[in-house]
Design a protein around this motif. Sequence first.
Motif, PDB file in Angstrom:
ATOM      1  N   ILE A 173       8.045   5.880   6.109  1.00 54.47           N
ATOM      2  CA  ILE A 173       7.673   7.248   5.774  1.00 54.47           C
ATOM      3  C   ILE A 173       8.647   7.774   4.727  1.00 54.47           C
ATOM      4  O   ILE A 173       9.859   7.766   4.935  1.00 54.47           O
ATOM      5  CB  ILE A 173       7.710   8.163   7.014  1.00 54.47           C
ATOM      6  N   LEU A 174       8.115   8.222   3.597  1.00 56.87           N
ATOM      7  CA  LEU A 174       8.923   8.767   2.509  1.00 56.87           C
ATOM      8  C   LEU A 174       8.742  10.277   2.503  1.00 56.87           C
ATOM      9  O   LEU A 174       7.661  10.782   2.179  1.00 56.87           O
ATOM     10  CB  LEU A 174       8.483   8.171   1.173  1.00 56.87           C
ATOM     11  N   LYS A 175       9.784  11.016   2.871  1.00 51.93           N
ATOM     12  CA  LYS A 175       9.698  12.473   2.994  1.00 51.93           C
ATOM     13  C   LYS A 175       9.977  13.101   1.626  1.00 51.93           C
ATOM     14  O   LYS A 175      11.084  13.557   1.334  1.00 51.93           O
ATOM     15  CB  LYS A 175      10.682  12.966   4.047  1.00 51.93           C
ATOM     16  N   ILE A 176       8.952  13.087   0.790  1.00 48.25           N
ATOM     17  CA  ILE A 176       9.116  13.523  -0.586  1.00 48.25           C
ATOM     18  C   ILE A 176       7.760  13.986  -1.107  1.00 48.25           C
ATOM     19  O   ILE A 176       6.706  13.629  -0.548  1.00 48.25           O
ATOM     20  CB  ILE A 176       9.669  12.361  -1.457  1.00 48.25           C
TER      21      ILE A 176
ATOM     22  N   LEU B 276       0.834  -1.203   0.000  1.00 51.92           N
ATOM     23  CA  LEU B 276       0.000   0.000   0.000  1.00 51.92           C
ATOM     24  C   LEU B 276       0.867   1.250   0.000  1.00 51.92           C
ATOM     25  O   LEU B 276       1.826   1.365   0.773  1.00 51.92           O
ATOM     26  CB  LEU B 276      -0.884   0.001   1.255  1.00 51.92           C
ATOM     27  N   LEU B 277       0.517   2.204  -0.855  1.00 53.34           N
ATOM     28  CA  LEU B 277       1.115   3.526  -0.854  1.00 53.34           C
ATOM     29  C   LEU B 277       0.038   4.525  -0.450  1.00 53.34           C
ATOM     30  O   LEU B 277      -1.014   4.595  -1.077  1.00 53.34           O
ATOM     31  CB  LEU B 277       1.649   3.883  -2.249  1.00 53.34           C
TER      32      LEU B 277
ATOM     33  N   VAL C  34       4.163   5.637   3.248  1.00 56.51           N
ATOM     34  CA  VAL C  34       3.421   6.892   3.327  1.00 56.51           C
ATOM     35  C   VAL C  34       4.301   8.014   2.797  1.00 56.51           C
ATOM     36  O   VAL C  34       5.410   8.222   3.290  1.00 56.51           O
ATOM     37  CB  VAL C  34       2.993   7.219   4.771  1.00 56.51           C
ATOM     38  N   VAL C  35       3.809   8.727   1.782  1.00 59.12           N
ATOM     39  CA  VAL C  35       4.529   9.862   1.227  1.00 59.12           C
ATOM     40  C   VAL C  35       4.006  11.139   1.881  1.00 59.12           C
ATOM     41  O   VAL C  35       2.800  11.402   1.855  1.00 59.12           O
ATOM     42  CB  VAL C  35       4.353   9.935  -0.300  1.00 59.12           C
TER      43      VAL C  35
ATOM     44  N   TYR D 178       7.232  11.745  -6.711  1.00 61.93           N
ATOM     45  CA  TYR D 178       7.464  10.326  -6.425  1.00 61.93           C
ATOM     46  C   TYR D 178       6.796   9.430  -7.458  1.00 61.93           C
ATOM     47  O   TYR D 178       7.423   8.507  -7.986  1.00 61.93           O
ATOM     48  CB  TYR D 178       6.956   9.994  -5.020  1.00 61.93           C
ATOM     49  N   VAL D 179       5.524   9.682  -7.762  1.00 57.70           N
ATOM     50  CA  VAL D 179       4.830   8.803  -8.718  1.00 57.70           C
ATOM     51  C   VAL D 179       5.380   8.978 -10.129  1.00 57.70           C
ATOM     52  O   VAL D 179       5.252   8.084 -10.970  1.00 57.70           O
ATOM     53  CB  VAL D 179       3.298   9.013  -8.694  1.00 57.70           C
ATOM     54  N   ASN D 180       6.007  10.137 -10.385  1.00 58.40           N
ATOM     55  CA  ASN D 180       6.614  10.348 -11.701  1.00 58.40           C
ATOM     56  C   ASN D 180       7.945   9.630 -11.861  1.00 58.40           C
ATOM     57  O   ASN D 180       8.331   9.281 -12.987  1.00 58.40           O
ATOM     58  CB  ASN D 180       6.827  11.847 -11.946  1.00 58.40           C
ATOM     59  N   GLU D 181       8.659   9.439 -10.744  1.00 64.48           N
ATOM     60  CA  GLU D 181      10.051   9.014 -10.839  1.00 64.48           C
ATOM     61  C   GLU D 181      10.359   7.638 -10.252  1.00 64.48           C
ATOM     62  O   GLU D 181      11.337   7.012 -10.655  1.00 64.48           O
ATOM     63  CB  GLU D 181      10.930  10.060 -10.131  1.00 64.48           C
ATOM     64  N   THR D 182       9.567   7.164  -9.304  1.00 64.53           N
ATOM     65  CA  THR D 182       9.937   5.937  -8.609  1.00 64.53           C
ATOM     66  C   THR D 182       9.837   4.707  -9.514  1.00 64.53           C
ATOM     67  O   THR D 182       9.038   4.672 -10.455  1.00 64.53           O
ATOM     68  CB  THR D 182       9.054   5.724  -7.370  1.00 64.53           C
TER      69      THR D 182
END
Length: 225
Positions: A123-126, A67-68, A92-93, A131-135
Amino acid sequence: MPTSYDIPEVLDRREGPHGEVVLRRHGELLQIIANGCFLMDTSDGRSERLLVDAALGALDGRVAPDLLIGGLGVGFSLAHAAAQPRWGRIAVVERERAIVEWHLDGPLGGISGDALADPRTEILKIDLVGYVNETSDTYDALCLDIDNGPDWTVTEDNHGLYSPAGLASCARVLRPGGVLAVWSAQPSPEFEGSLWNAGFQQVRTEEIPVARGVPDVVHLAVRPG
């Protein structure tokens, strides 16, 4: 004449790269204000829990789905997800460092403390848009709760997330058959159409009754298998 109970107490105020964020206490409630716009508080959490439950229910028995969650907020979505053993990884972003710190070392830790200690949680501090464009990571479900809905965003740059290009990026981080769930303070037939146009299937809207006004909703859509 207003009493001290009627006047919100500012617990912290930060100026970040995306504007001002404020944590307030109003009686027993904690409130997050972003750029002068009320974002959320600790009054209920039903709609945040439904956001997670609706995504999980749409996955048709998938084992240990990842889950994101877009947006940490007051922590209801994260806490509810971590309380469900069926989820696998829970990422979690959250782009606002202040909000993360209010959970790690502040009063919001009362909601999210157990979830943050769960080994599945990260926890992703971004910024979510970046994030959805690059990960290169992919997930079985993406739950978005970073705005008051696709028609009422907290900052102008969030509009791109609900555009055709933004929805294509959301689909890109979902595995085949993965679920996109988007919280909104009001229904948006136009956004339903955008989901269909972006190639999602099984598009539907679930309503969450509220005490006054129009219902909160969760928009659901499935990436084709």
